[in-house]
Design a protein around this motif. Structure first.
Motif, PDB file in Angstrom:
ATOM      1  N   LEU A  16       1.227  -8.244  -3.738  1.00 35.15           N
ATOM      2  CA  LEU A  16       1.183  -7.689  -4.937  1.00 35.15           C
ATOM      3  C   LEU A  16       2.016  -7.727  -5.451  1.00 35.15           C
ATOM      4  N   LEU A  17       2.525  -8.539  -6.052  1.00 38.70           N
ATOM      5  CA  LEU A  17       3.322  -9.496  -7.460  1.00 38.70           C
ATOM      6  C   LEU A  17       4.410  -8.711  -8.556  1.00 38.70           C
ATOM      7  N   ALA A  18       4.768  -7.937  -8.558  1.00 41.90           N
ATOM      8  CA  ALA A  18       5.120  -7.533  -9.428  1.00 41.90           C
ATOM      9  C   ALA A  18       6.115  -8.834 -10.859  1.00 41.90           C
ATOM     10  N   GLU A  19       5.254  -9.216 -12.180  1.00 44.92           N
ATOM     11  CA  GLU A  19       6.574  -9.727 -12.472  1.00 44.92           C
ATOM     12  C   GLU A  19       6.945  -9.062 -13.811  1.00 44.92           C
ATOM     13  N   TRP A  20       8.596  -9.017 -12.941  1.00 47.32           N
ATOM     14  CA  TRP A  20       8.862  -7.347 -13.727  1.00 47.32           C
ATOM     15  C   TRP A  20      10.331  -7.721 -12.588  1.00 47.32           C
ATOM     16  N   ARG A  56      -2.396   1.186  -4.747  1.00 56.51           N
ATOM     17  CA  ARG A  56      -2.400  -0.434  -3.415  1.00 56.51           C
ATOM     18  C   ARG A  56      -3.255   0.841  -2.220  1.00 56.51           C
ATOM     19  N   ALA A  57      -3.114   2.015  -2.512  1.00 58.26           N
ATOM     20  CA  ALA A  57      -3.012   2.801  -1.565  1.00 58.26           C
ATOM     21  C   ALA A  57      -4.675   2.387  -0.804  1.00 58.26           C
ATOM     22  N   GLU A  58      -5.725   2.824  -2.143  1.00 58.67           N
ATOM     23  CA  GLU A  58      -7.082   2.568  -2.614  1.00 58.67           C
ATOM     24  C   GLU A  58      -7.112   1.187  -2.005  1.00 58.67           C
ATOM     25  N   LEU A  59      -6.572   0.170  -2.601  1.00 61.52           N
ATOM     26  CA  LEU A  59      -6.761  -1.088  -1.506  1.00 61.52           C
ATOM     27  C   LEU A  59      -6.457  -1.681  -0.575  1.00 61.52           C
ATOM     28  N   GLU A  60      -5.691  -0.915  -0.276  1.00 60.78           N
ATOM     29  CA  GLU A  60      -5.628  -1.193   1.392  1.00 60.78           C
ATOM     30  C   GLU A  60      -6.472  -0.773   2.478  1.00 60.78           C
ATOM     31  N   PHE A  97       0.663   4.670 -10.800  1.00 61.16           N
ATOM     32  CA  PHE A  97      -0.460   4.084 -11.291  1.00 61.16           C
ATOM     33  C   PHE A  97      -0.504   2.589  -9.618  1.00 61.16           C
ATOM     34  N   TRP A  98       0.362   1.771  -9.804  1.00 60.67           N
ATOM     35  CA  TRP A  98       0.362   0.885  -8.850  1.00 60.67           C
ATOM     36  C   TRP A  98       0.525   1.076  -7.257  1.00 60.67           C
ATOM     37  N   ALA A 157       9.642  -0.466  -3.876  1.00 53.18           N
ATOM     38  CA  ALA A 157       9.903   0.818  -2.851  1.00 53.18           C
ATOM     39  C   ALA A 157       8.374   1.095  -2.384  1.00 53.18           C
ATOM     40  N   LYS A 158       7.071   1.347  -2.694  1.00 51.46           N
ATOM     41  CA  LYS A 158       5.839   1.556  -2.424  1.00 51.46           C
ATOM     42  C   LYS A 158       4.442   0.184  -3.373  1.00 51.46           C
ATOM     43  N   ALA A 159       5.510   0.289  -4.013  1.00 49.62           N
ATOM     44  CA  ALA A 159       3.752  -0.192  -4.695  1.00 49.62           C
ATOM     45  C   ALA A 159       4.076  -1.568  -4.104  1.00 49.62           C
ATOM     46  N   PHE A 160       4.572  -2.749  -4.480  1.00 48.89           N
ATOM     47  CA  PHE A 160       4.977  -4.314  -4.467  1.00 48.89           C
ATOM     48  C   PHE A 160       5.862  -4.402  -3.273  1.00 48.89           C
TER      49      PHE A 160
END
Length: 460
Positions: free
Chosen positions: A235-239, A223-227, A218-219, A246-249
């Motif tokens: 994008l910062l992942a709380e994790w 992200r592709a849509e946000l860009e 999903f992320w 790799a691709k999302a964050f």
């Protein structure tokens, strides 16, 4: 939003929550695979950045966007350049905790908490911040909503138990209901929401709450849509999971390093050398070039000054601000504020006591020295990190940051006892101290008082 025992297992590699062995194996495999790939290249403004976390309801006496805007000149002088605002959405009241509820129990993702101001007030804050050279991100809580969320009109958006009842994502989180990302319509709704905030408010990205509890694909799709709207978002992942970078964050929380910091500085149950071991393990399992958020304090934790003491808190910050990665300050840290903000204080309004700076002048002095130093020297922002040996690795950490034709050596005493020893440095140009230490001696011989931080630059 902090997972109770689950996060300790998943992202802190600790014990305490019995997750299925299959999940454990999946995390290990994800790390092994991620180590073979290269992390996405993040915007330079992020790689060079210092993040400042703002809890809008506690940051100022007004407790609103205008209260944040009034302090932009001070934050600019401090040297931070990325503002992260904790959730700005209306807070749910159904099954809420505390007096005013958690900001992580969101009632409407497309709305603004009226306590903080209007949409125009927020646009003004973002505009002023941009004109002052800041980037602005907001917290997005994509894993769950408040029980009185406007989305409850579509029950299919939520997770259900065997009896058909909507459920919380974690038993302890009784004030929120879990979203179901197996539903394509939910994914479309959440993607539209993320795009809305970038498009309408010119934001620069998001800090994504408990990002690992939302499917990675999903992320990646979002992200592709946000860009398409703004290519250089962050994008910062709380994790803490390699596959997310790799691709999302762009970066994630260095939770295991933070846990080890607590073991060394607060509990005294681990030698200082374990900080390097944790850092080495992070490098081993993550994609090459991966970025991590470095922090000693945030809204989920007991304040660093309460855990480590005054001098220990500064020593911990020295480590977080001179290691590789992107450092973060939580509001009030720069004056030594002790006002709690994690649960149960998260559900109340307890303003930062800014006046404490009068009693703790060493705190603003420390950050006014350290942050501009980092911002000025590429070696401290994006340089290589090389750990070097010292004569007491149980108490002292020492490492070199190298880049841009410069070389800095950092030495930090992680204990309440003075250190008189030496650091293993290569022969060559002399080292000159750039911190204002009262301790005598230079390199390779080194003296550190309790909790002291010293930095040296090679050359004239």
């Amino acid at each position: 939003m902090r997972l109770p025992n689950t996060k300790q297992f998943v992202v802190r590699s600790g014990a305490g929550f019995s997750l299925p062995k299959l999940l454990c194996l999946g995390l290990l495999l994800a790390g092994a695979l991620a180590a073979q790939v290269v992390a996405r290249h993040s915007p330079e403004w992020l790689r060079d950045g210092v993040i400042y976390e703002v809890n809008t309801r506690t940051f100022s006496a007004a407790g609103n966007f205008n209260g944040v805007a009034e302090q932009l000149p001070r934050l600019k002088e401090l040297g931070v350049n990325i503002l992260w605002l904790m959730p700005i959405h209306p807070v749910g009241r159904a099954r809420s905790k505390g007096t005013i509820g958690s900001p992580y129990a969101v009632r409407d993702y497309f709305a603004i908490n009226p306590d903080y101001g209007s949409a125009d007030d927020f646009k003004r804050l973002v505009s002023l911040a941009h004109r002052s050279g800041f980037k602005v991100i907001i917290d997005i809580v994509a894993n769950h909503t408040a029980w009185d969320s406007v989305m409850m009109n579509t029950p299919a958006f939520y997770k259900h138990d065997a009896a058909g009842n909507i459920i919380s994502p974690v038993p302890d989180w009784t004030d929120v209901a879990g979203l179901d990302y197996s539903n394509p319509e939910l994914r479309a709704y959440m993607t539209r929401m993320l795009v809305y905030w970038i498009h309408e408010f010119d934001l620069d990205g998001f800090r994504c709450d408990v990002a690992g509890m939302v499917p990675t694909d999903f992320w990646e799709q979002a992200r592709a849509e946000l860009e398409k709207v703004k290519p250089d978002i962050m994008l910062l992942a709380e994790w803490h999971s390699p596959d997310l970078l790799a691709k999302a964050f762009d970066l994630d929380y260095s939770w295991p390093l933070h846990s080890k910091l607590t073991d060394v500085f607060e509990n005294g149950t681990a030698p200082a050398a374990d900080l390097r071991k944790e850092w080495d393990e992070e490098r081993r399992v993550y994609p090459k070039g991966a970025l991590h958020l470095r922090f000693s304090d945030n809204h989920d934790e007991k304040r660093a000054i309460a855990r480590f003491g005054e001098r220990g808190a500064l020593a911990a910050s020295a480590l977080m601000f001179t290691l590789d990665g992107v450092p973060m300050l939580y509001n009030g840290m720069e004056v030594g504020d002790t006002t709690e903000s994690g649960a149960p204080a998260l559900f109340e309004r307890l303003p930062v006591f800014w006046q404490i700076a009068e009693r703790r002048p060493e705190f603003p002095e420390f950050y006014r020295m350290l942050i501009p130093l980092r911002r000025t020297h590429a070696a401290l922002r994006q340089g290589e990190t090389e750990w070097v040996a010292n004569s007491d690795p149980d108490r002292v950490v020492s490492y070199v940051r190298r880049g841009g034709g410069e070389e800095f050596l950092v030495a930090i005493n992680c204990s309440n006892r003075a250190y008189n020893g030496h650091v293993q440095v290569a022969a060559g140009a002399p080292w000159s101290e750039i911190t204002h230490s009262k301790s005598a001696g230079g390199l390779p011989d080194l003296t550190l008082s309790a909790w002291e931080f010293r930095m040296f630059r090679q050359g004239p």
